[in-house]
Design a protein around this motif. Sequence first.
Motif, PDB file in Angstrom:
ATOM      1  N   CYS A   1      22.730  46.707  71.802  1.00  0.00           N
ATOM      2  CA  CYS A   1      21.584  46.531  71.902  1.00  0.00           C
ATOM      3  C   CYS A   1      21.466  45.585  73.072  1.00  0.00           C
ATOM      4  O   CYS A   1      22.335  45.162  73.531  1.00  0.00           O
ATOM      5  CB  CYS A   1      20.591  45.621  70.717  1.00  0.00           C
ATOM      6  SG  CYS A   1      21.301  44.306  70.235  1.00  0.00           S
TER       7      CYS A   1
ATOM      8  N   THR B   1      21.411  45.132  65.540  1.00  0.00           N
ATOM      9  CA  THR B   1      20.390  46.097  65.859  1.00  0.00           C
ATOM     10  C   THR B   1      18.835  45.861  66.306  1.00  0.00           C
ATOM     11  O   THR B   1      17.961  46.102  65.747  1.00  0.00           O
ATOM     12  CB  THR B   1      20.076  47.068  64.459  1.00  0.00           C
ATOM     13  OG1 THR B   1      19.929  46.265  63.393  1.00  0.00           O
ATOM     14  CG2 THR B   1      21.584  47.800  64.189  1.00  0.00           C
ATOM     15  N   ARG B   2      19.064  44.689  67.199  1.00  0.00           N
ATOM     16  CA  ARG B   2      17.935  43.995  67.446  1.00  0.00           C
ATOM     17  C   ARG B   2      16.963  45.040  68.391  1.00  0.00           C
ATOM     18  O   ARG B   2      17.654  45.760  69.180  1.00  0.00           O
ATOM     19  CB  ARG B   2      18.037  42.683  68.319  1.00  0.00           C
ATOM     20  CG  ARG B   2      19.056  41.843  67.499  1.00  0.00           C
ATOM     21  CD  ARG B   2      18.773  40.464  67.895  1.00  0.00           C
ATOM     22  NE  ARG B   2      17.401  40.012  67.700  1.00  0.00           N
ATOM     23  CZ  ARG B   2      17.035  39.548  66.642  1.00  0.00           C
ATOM     24  NH1 ARG B   2      17.922  39.209  65.557  1.00  0.00           N
ATOM     25  NH2 ARG B   2      15.954  39.400  66.191  1.00  0.00           N
ATOM     26  N   LYS B   3      15.658  44.807  68.535  1.00  0.00           N
ATOM     27  CA  LYS B   3      14.730  45.755  69.182  1.00  0.00           C
ATOM     28  C   LYS B   3      14.033  45.125  70.347  1.00  0.00           C
ATOM     29  O   LYS B   3      13.413  45.860  70.791  1.00  0.00           O
ATOM     30  CB  LYS B   3      13.771  46.340  68.259  1.00  0.00           C
ATOM     31  CG  LYS B   3      14.638  47.300  67.077  1.00  0.00           C
ATOM     32  CD  LYS B   3      13.636  48.461  66.624  1.00  0.00           C
ATOM     33  CE  LYS B   3      14.553  49.166  65.571  1.00  0.00           C
ATOM     34  NZ  LYS B   3      15.036  48.629  64.372  1.00  0.00           N
ATOM     35  N   GLU B   4      14.473  43.792  70.625  1.00  0.00           N
ATOM     36  CA  GLU B   4      13.555  43.091  71.858  1.00  0.00           C
ATOM     37  C   GLU B   4      13.936  43.874  72.992  1.00  0.00           C
ATOM     38  O   GLU B   4      15.099  44.230  73.350  1.00  0.00           O
ATOM     39  CB  GLU B   4      13.968  41.883  71.834  1.00  0.00           C
ATOM     40  CG  GLU B   4      13.436  40.935  70.652  1.00  0.00           C
ATOM     41  CD  GLU B   4      14.163  40.913  69.506  1.00  0.00           C
ATOM     42  OE1 GLU B   4      15.445  41.577  69.409  1.00  0.00           O
ATOM     43  OE2 GLU B   4      13.899  40.239  68.305  1.00  0.00           O
TER      44      GLU B   4
END
Length: 260
Positions: free
Chosen positions: A7, A194-197
């Motif tokens: 990510c 698995t961060r989505k920022e």
Amino acid sequence: MTAYAPCELWLRPPADTLERLERTLERASGRQATIFFRADDIGLPGRQLARMTDLFVRHDVPLALAVVPTWLPLRHTELKGMLAPGGALWCLHQHGFRHVNHEQGNPSGKKSEFGPARSAEAKQRDISRGRDILESYLAGRISPLFTPPWNRCDGEALDILAELCFRAVSRSAGAQPASPPKMMELAVNVDLHTRKEPTAQAALDALLNELEQSLATGLCGIMLHHQRTNRAALEFLDCLLVALKRAAGLRLAHPTDLIR
Ligand SMILES: [Zn+2]
């Protein structure tokens, strides 16, 4: 296997990432909190998994390994060889069955292997077949814990797990529906990989906030995904393990002990 990209946070980690981690944990020092780690999507050995599990062995920290049953037979000998140095550090447990999404038609867009799109019979069959596979390759080493893929399953699946004598389920903190009375929740509330920022800065702010908030609740579950790691992600994990072990009041628990 698909190639997974790290990510944004680990592709472009801010220069003060490790310094900010230190400061966050200094603030938590002296608090009483229990911490456990859970690594998902285990089944196929490889360099990234080896590097991650090696950190846990080196720091002598227990780790829950969520194993996808249908991936296990392919290279189980190699996987077991890789995990051998960790011995009793691992809490091997079931991660779904095939790790596939059956909710394509669900307007919520939320992925699930054990959601409302499937019959109770289909869910029951997959969960018990998965358990049999794990038992046949890892006999006597499986914890009665179930991590549903995408941290999500419906109430029917939770009832099936209870009937099949699973003792605990690991989902995101606050996951709904609630599990049956006899089932424990071993919730994860920190997501490292698995961060989505959209930006690294936003991701770091959110990650450190998750860490601080979860330590304040007294139980901090940290979720890992080795396929999404790179050098920066592993360096952070290394520092995190060192700092957590050093902080007064924080206890790194064996997930299996938390179920007992
Ligand atoms: Zn998964």
